[in-house]
Design a protein around this motif. Structure first.
Motif, PDB file in Angstrom:
ATOM      1  N   PHE A   7       0.766  -1.215   0.086  1.00 11.16           N
ATOM      2  CA  PHE A   7       0.013   0.209  -0.078  1.00 11.16           C
ATOM      3  C   PHE A   7       0.908   1.281   0.009  1.00 11.16           C
ATOM      4  N   ARG A   8       2.277   1.126  -0.125  1.00 13.30           N
ATOM      5  CA  ARG A   8       3.037   2.156  -0.079  1.00 13.30           C
ATOM      6  C   ARG A   8       2.824   3.306  -1.259  1.00 13.30           C
ATOM      7  N   TRP A   9       3.015   4.451  -1.042  1.00 11.49           N
ATOM      8  CA  TRP A   9       2.627   5.188  -2.074  1.00 11.49           C
ATOM      9  C   TRP A   9       4.142   6.463  -2.021  1.00 11.49           C
ATOM     10  N   ASP A  10       4.900   6.455  -2.941  1.00  9.91           N
ATOM     11  CA  ASP A  10       6.028   7.190  -2.748  1.00  9.91           C
ATOM     12  C   ASP A  10       6.355   8.006  -3.832  1.00  9.91           C
ATOM     13  N   ASP A  11       5.503   8.204  -4.775  1.00 10.60           N
ATOM     14  CA  ASP A  11       5.635   8.973  -6.149  1.00 10.60           C
ATOM     15  C   ASP A  11       5.335  10.467  -5.753  1.00 10.60           C
ATOM     16  N   LEU A  12       6.406  11.426  -5.770  1.00  9.31           N
ATOM     17  CA  LEU A  12       6.663  12.621  -5.207  1.00  9.31           C
ATOM     18  C   LEU A  12       5.676  13.557  -5.836  1.00  9.31           C
ATOM     19  N   ALA A  13       5.464  13.568  -7.063  1.00 11.15           N
ATOM     20  CA  ALA A  13       4.726  14.380  -8.075  1.00 11.15           C
ATOM     21  C   ALA A  13       3.180  13.979  -7.761  1.00 11.15           C
ATOM     22  N   SER A  14       2.861  12.855  -7.635  1.00  9.10           N
ATOM     23  CA  SER A  14       1.478  12.458  -7.274  1.00  9.10           C
ATOM     24  C   SER A  14       1.022  12.940  -5.964  1.00  9.10           C
ATOM     25  N   LEU A  15       2.107  12.513  -4.909  1.00 14.05           N
ATOM     26  CA  LEU A  15       1.547  13.108  -3.534  1.00 14.05           C
ATOM     27  C   LEU A  15       1.685  14.566  -3.386  1.00 14.05           C
ATOM     28  N   THR A  16       2.494  15.369  -4.197  1.00 11.77           N
ATOM     29  CA  THR A  16       2.203  16.905  -4.182  1.00 11.77           C
ATOM     30  C   THR A  16       0.868  17.248  -4.771  1.00 11.77           C
ATOM     31  N   ASP A  17       0.577  16.577  -5.774  1.00 20.30           N
ATOM     32  CA  ASP A  17      -0.621  16.884  -6.512  1.00 20.30           C
ATOM     33  C   ASP A  17      -1.963  16.554  -5.668  1.00 20.30           C
ATOM     34  N   PHE A  18      -1.912  15.521  -4.929  1.00 20.21           N
ATOM     35  CA  PHE A  18      -2.802  15.052  -4.005  1.00 20.21           C
ATOM     36  C   PHE A  18      -3.028  16.145  -2.869  1.00 20.21           C
ATOM     37  N   VAL A  19      -1.982  16.531  -2.326  1.00 22.37           N
ATOM     38  CA  VAL A  19      -2.441  17.811  -1.207  1.00 22.37           C
ATOM     39  C   VAL A  19      -2.765  18.971  -1.955  1.00 22.37           C
ATOM     40  N   SER A  20      -2.533  19.327  -3.382  1.00 25.22           N
ATOM     41  CA  SER A  20      -3.060  20.460  -3.967  1.00 25.22           C
ATOM     42  C   SER A  20      -4.608  20.128  -4.274  1.00 25.22           C
ATOM     43  N   VAL A  21      -5.024  19.064  -4.494  1.00 19.12           N
ATOM     44  CA  VAL A  21      -6.264  18.948  -4.842  1.00 19.12           C
ATOM     45  C   VAL A  21      -7.276  18.831  -3.618  1.00 19.12           C
ATOM     46  N   HIS A  22      -6.593  18.209  -2.470  1.00 23.15           N
ATOM     47  CA  HIS A  22      -7.511  18.125  -1.234  1.00 23.15           C
ATOM     48  C   HIS A  22      -7.406  19.406  -0.273  1.00 23.15           C
ATOM     49  N   SER A  23      -6.093  19.972  -0.277  1.00 23.94           N
ATOM     50  CA  SER A  23      -5.893  21.272   0.117  1.00 23.94           C
ATOM     51  C   SER A  23      -6.432  21.432   1.650  1.00 23.94           C
ATOM     52  N   PHE A  24      -6.786  20.563   2.282  1.00 23.88           N
ATOM     53  CA  PHE A  24      -7.168  20.704   3.671  1.00 23.88           C
ATOM     54  C   PHE A  24      -6.843  19.451   4.373  1.00 23.88           C
ATOM     55  N   GLY A  25      -6.634  19.771   5.647  1.00 22.31           N
ATOM     56  CA  GLY A  25      -5.931  18.376   6.526  1.00 22.31           C
ATOM     57  C   GLY A  25      -5.881  18.869   7.997  1.00 22.31           C
ATOM     58  N   MET A  26      -5.174  18.095   8.717  1.00 25.13           N
ATOM     59  CA  MET A  26      -4.876  17.941  10.082  1.00 25.13           C
ATOM     60  C   MET A  26      -3.422  18.203  10.308  1.00 25.13           C
ATOM     61  N   LEU A  27      -3.009  19.153  10.911  1.00 17.80           N
ATOM     62  CA  LEU A  27      -1.550  19.501  11.436  1.00 17.80           C
ATOM     63  C   LEU A  27      -1.381  19.125  12.851  1.00 17.80           C
ATOM     64  N   PHE A  28      -0.535  18.222  13.199  1.00 16.09           N
ATOM     65  CA  PHE A  28      -0.278  17.600  14.480  1.00 16.09           C
ATOM     66  C   PHE A  28       1.181  18.040  15.083  1.00 16.09           C
ATOM     67  N   ALA A  29       1.160  18.625  16.425  1.00 17.51           N
ATOM     68  CA  ALA A  29       2.343  19.041  16.890  1.00 17.51           C
ATOM     69  C   ALA A  29       2.334  18.841  18.397  1.00 17.51           C
ATOM     70  N   SER A  30       3.403  18.690  19.038  1.00 14.52           N
ATOM     71  CA  SER A  30       3.731  18.687  20.423  1.00 14.52           C
ATOM     72  C   SER A  30       3.882  20.001  21.158  1.00 14.52           C
ATOM     73  N   THR A  31       2.981  20.028  22.257  1.00 11.56           N
ATOM     74  CA  THR A  31       3.263  20.976  23.205  1.00 11.56           C
ATOM     75  C   THR A  31       3.254  20.614  24.645  1.00 11.56           C
ATOM     76  N   PRO A  32       3.467  21.526  25.684  1.00 12.47           N
ATOM     77  CA  PRO A  32       4.063  21.257  26.919  1.00 12.47           C
ATOM     78  C   PRO A  32       2.805  20.608  27.542  1.00 12.47           C
ATOM     79  N   GLU A  33       1.118  20.822  27.030  1.00 14.33           N
ATOM     80  CA  GLU A  33       0.007  20.281  27.504  1.00 14.33           C
ATOM     81  C   GLU A  33      -0.300  18.914  26.916  1.00 14.33           C
ATOM     82  N   GLY A  34       0.475  18.587  25.909  1.00 15.27           N
ATOM     83  CA  GLY A  34       0.365  17.311  25.201  1.00 15.27           C
ATOM     84  C   GLY A  34       0.259  17.456  23.537  1.00 15.27           C
ATOM     85  N   PRO A  35       0.135  16.228  22.848  1.00 15.25           N
ATOM     86  CA  PRO A  35      -0.381  16.579  21.401  1.00 15.25           C
ATOM     87  C   PRO A  35      -1.607  17.424  21.163  1.00 15.25           C
ATOM     88  N   ARG A  36      -1.449  18.171  20.251  1.00 11.65           N
ATOM     89  CA  ARG A  36      -2.419  18.984  19.935  1.00 11.65           C
ATOM     90  C   ARG A  36      -2.836  18.908  17.948  1.00 11.65           C
TER      91      ARG A  36
END
Length: 203
Positions: A7-36
């Motif tokens: 199931f691995r998908w590693d074609d950089l051009a198609s990954l880039t296009d996928f993000v452009s087309v969907h253009s919305f998602g979730m950004l995860f980061a760690s904070t002192p209060e825990g993951p957000r």
């Protein structure tokens, strides 16, 4: 990313296009209060020093704003997905599963200079307005300049400098074509045409 190499998908051009087309998602980061997580629209910024930079913005009141500068973050964009019933294979000894398409982008985050924030918003709105054609595109030229400037004060712009790409296309590639086709037919019957079309494309 799914651990099965099928199931691995590693074609950089198609990954880039996928993000452009969907253009919305979730950004995860760690904070002192825990993951957000923050839910953000995104756009690709111009390449700099052979880096791919993903632009996004957050409300200044978002709890992540205090922690993003200089941090590492993970952005996830999801595409079509859906439950797959074992009955849909028309074959014995199958199990339920979930098929999906997803891209994970990891990298370091920097705050954009204030002068770059209007350009980020112009790019975001321009790309999405273009998808609404033939509707005439909205631009900020239709706003009162002072009001737009005041509203800018309520958000912060960022760039994610992507150094790791992980893509998953879990579409039954580990099954015979006949079983994949049977599942695609069933998905169409329940209204999940987008996932069915991807399954018909092949690996």
């Amino acid at each position: 990313m799914h651990p099965d190499a099928a199931f691995r998908w590693d074609d950089l051009a198609s990954l880039t296009d996928f993000v452009s087309v969907h253009s919305f998602g979730m950004l995860f980061a760690s904070t002192p209060e825990g993951p957000r997580v923050a839910h953000v629209p995104v756009t690709w910024l111009d390449e700099r020093r052979d880096e791919m930079r993903l632009g996004f913005h957050l409300s200044r009141n978002n709890g992540l704003v205090r922690h993003l500068e200089g941090s590492r973050a993970l952005f996830v964009a999801n595409g079509p997905h859906g439950y797959v019933s074992p009955d849909w294979y028309n074959a014995a000894d199958q199990v339920p599963t979930w098929n999906y398409v997803s891209v994970e982008l990891e990298g370091s985050v920097s705050t954009l200079p204030p002068d770059d924030l209007p350009l980020l918003l112009d790019r975001l709105s321009g790309e999405n307005e273009a998808r609404l054609a033939p509707k005439p595109s909205w631009t900020r030229a239709r706003m009162d300049t002072e009001k737009f400037t005041r509203m800018l004060g309520g958000i912060v712009g960022y760039e994610l400098r992507v150094d790791q790409w992980r893509g998953t296309r879990k579409l039954g590639q580990n099954k015979p074509v006949a079983l994949r086709t049977s599942v695609a037919d069933a998905l169409e019957a329940v209204g999940n045409d987008a996932l069915a079309a991807l399954m018909r494309e092949g690996p």
